[in-house]
Design a protein around this motif. Structure first.
Motif, PDB file in Angstrom:
ATOM      1  N   PHE A 224       0.785   6.180  -5.030  1.00 18.29           N
ATOM      2  CA  PHE A 224       1.218   5.456  -3.832  1.00 18.29           C
ATOM      3  C   PHE A 224       2.221   4.368  -4.210  1.00 18.29           C
ATOM      4  CE2 PHE A 224       0.684   2.575  -0.202  1.00 18.29           C
ATOM      5  CZ  PHE A 224       0.633   3.463   0.857  1.00 18.29           C
ATOM      6  N   SER A 225       1.944   3.651  -5.290  1.00 18.56           N
ATOM      7  CA  SER A 225       2.861   2.603  -5.760  1.00 18.56           C
ATOM      8  C   SER A 225       4.151   3.186  -6.306  1.00 18.56           C
ATOM      9  CB  SER A 225       2.193   1.765  -6.853  1.00 18.56           C
ATOM     10  OG  SER A 225       1.061   1.114  -6.365  1.00 18.56           O
ATOM     11  N   ALA A 226       4.035   4.274  -7.040  1.00 20.15           N
ATOM     12  CA  ALA A 226       5.204   4.876  -7.686  1.00 20.15           C
ATOM     13  C   ALA A 226       6.229   5.378  -6.682  1.00 20.15           C
ATOM     14  CB  ALA A 226       4.764   6.022  -8.604  1.00 20.15           C
ATOM     15  N   VAL A 227       5.785   5.954  -5.583  1.00 19.45           N
ATOM     16  CA  VAL A 227       6.742   6.561  -4.653  1.00 19.45           C
ATOM     17  C   VAL A 227       7.705   5.549  -4.066  1.00 19.45           C
ATOM     18  CG1 VAL A 227       5.370   8.601  -4.097  1.00 19.45           C
ATOM     19  CG2 VAL A 227       5.115   6.545  -2.722  1.00 19.45           C
ATOM     20  N   ASN A 228       7.256   4.339  -3.830  1.00 17.73           N
ATOM     21  CA  ASN A 228       8.159   3.324  -3.289  1.00 17.73           C
ATOM     22  C   ASN A 228       9.339   3.085  -4.225  1.00 17.73           C
ATOM     23  OD1 ASN A 228       6.589   2.863  -0.971  1.00 17.73           O
ATOM     24  ND2 ASN A 228       5.233   1.538  -2.144  1.00 17.73           N
ATOM     25  N   PHE A 229       9.064   3.034  -5.507  1.00 14.91           N
ATOM     26  CA  PHE A 229      10.128   2.802  -6.475  1.00 14.91           C
ATOM     27  C   PHE A 229      10.979   4.060  -6.678  1.00 14.91           C
ATOM     28  CE2 PHE A 229       6.980  -0.438  -7.285  1.00 14.91           C
ATOM     29  CZ  PHE A 229       7.784  -1.567  -7.248  1.00 14.91           C
ATOM     30  N   LEU A 230      10.348   5.212  -6.644  1.00 17.00           N
ATOM     31  CA  LEU A 230      11.102   6.465  -6.785  1.00 17.00           C
ATOM     32  C   LEU A 230      12.080   6.653  -5.629  1.00 17.00           C
ATOM     33  CD1 LEU A 230       8.170   8.720  -8.021  1.00 17.00           C
ATOM     34  CD2 LEU A 230      10.174   8.013  -9.365  1.00 17.00           C
ATOM     35  N   VAL A 231      11.661   6.319  -4.432  1.00 19.00           N
ATOM     36  CA  VAL A 231      12.562   6.402  -3.274  1.00 19.00           C
ATOM     37  C   VAL A 231      13.694   5.388  -3.425  1.00 19.00           C
ATOM     38  CG1 VAL A 231      12.734   6.018  -0.779  1.00 19.00           C
ATOM     39  CG2 VAL A 231      10.855   7.391  -1.701  1.00 19.00           C
TER      40      VAL A 231
ATOM     41  N   ASN B 224      12.971  14.036  -5.065  1.00 20.97           N
ATOM     42  CA  ASN B 224      12.127  15.183  -5.404  1.00 20.97           C
ATOM     43  C   ASN B 224      10.871  14.746  -6.156  1.00 20.97           C
ATOM     44  OD1 ASN B 224      13.720  17.153  -4.141  1.00 20.97           O
ATOM     45  ND2 ASN B 224      15.094  17.211  -5.906  1.00 20.97           N
ATOM     46  N   HIS B 225      11.046  13.792  -7.073  1.00 20.42           N
ATOM     47  CA  HIS B 225       9.892  13.249  -7.800  1.00 20.42           C
ATOM     48  C   HIS B 225       8.981  12.496  -6.825  1.00 20.42           C
ATOM     49  CE1 HIS B 225       8.495  10.916 -11.643  1.00 20.42           C
ATOM     50  NE2 HIS B 225       7.606  11.794 -11.248  1.00 20.42           N
ATOM     51  N   ALA B 226       9.579  11.775  -5.887  1.00 18.64           N
ATOM     52  CA  ALA B 226       8.787  11.048  -4.887  1.00 18.64           C
ATOM     53  C   ALA B 226       7.961  12.022  -4.050  1.00 18.64           C
ATOM     54  CB  ALA B 226       9.695  10.218  -3.988  1.00 18.64           C
ATOM     55  N   LEU B 227       8.564  13.132  -3.628  1.00 22.94           N
ATOM     56  CA  LEU B 227       7.823  14.125  -2.846  1.00 22.94           C
ATOM     57  C   LEU B 227       6.636  14.672  -3.632  1.00 22.94           C
ATOM     58  CD1 LEU B 227      10.562  16.210  -0.995  1.00 22.94           C
ATOM     59  CD2 LEU B 227       8.771  14.795   0.036  1.00 22.94           C
TER      60      LEU B 227
END
Length: 183
Positions: free
Chosen positions: A54-61, A67-70
């Motif tokens: 959950f935390s990682a996706v914010n930074f990936l976006v 694609n990594h965020a998805l």
């Protein structure tokens, strides 16, 4: 209702890695380090596994790694749908409403990738939960995302219908955000 973990876990490194996300100059490296640590020390039944994604996706976006965020969104959603309530360190930071934010995160990434038809199909599969969600913001964002995607996909009549429904909900006060008094 969460489940308290009974095995011994040292949270110092996990907490440091989560905190480091906000301050790291190399966001991709910080995300990778957190996900690696969480993958080695937690399972999908653990709240930390979910929270790391959950935390990682914010930074990936933020860095445009959609694609990594998805992928990380899907891992977090799968963990939530299969294992919630999670094992915790004694208190839970995740609530039943958390999954609504994840579904909307997937929608946001699909919009960034201009995958409007795919986003429409995705939101329709989550419609029952999102349009009745307890958090007014989730309901508002659902109608907004769906209306925008319908419009960008050239489905103008359906877009107008959804956005008029959103307008009606806003005007009725049904989407009013609860605000606590400072008193």
């Amino acid at each position: 209702e969460s489940r308290t973990r009974t095995r011994t876990v040292d949270y110092a490194d996990y907490d440091r890695l989560v905190t480091n996300l906000n301050y790291a100059t190399d966001k991709a490296g910080a995300v990778a380090a957190l996900l690696e640590f969480a993958g080695k020390n937690f399972t999908a039944e653990d709240e930390e596994y979910f929270n790391a994604r959950f935390s990682a996706v914010n930074f990936l976006v933020t860095i445009g790694d959609y694609n990594h965020a998805l992928l990380r969104y899907q891992e977090a959603i799968e963990a939530f749908e299969k294992h919630y309530p999670f094992y915790t360190r004694g208190y839970s930071q995740v609530s039943p409403s958390s999954v609504g934010y994840l579904y909307l995160g997937v929608s946001t990434v699909y919009k960034f990738l201009h995958l409007y038809e795919k986003n429409i199909r995705y939101l329709e599969t989550k419609r029952a939960l999102l349009e009745t969600h307890e958090v007014p913001y989730i309901r508002q964002a659902f109608y907004s995302d769906l209306g925008e995607s319908l419009f960008k996909a050239g489905q103008y009549e359906q877009a107008i219908e959804v956005l008029l429904q959103l307008k009606k909900l806003v005007e009725s006060g049904a989407l009013k955000q609860p605000v606590q008094s400072g008193d």
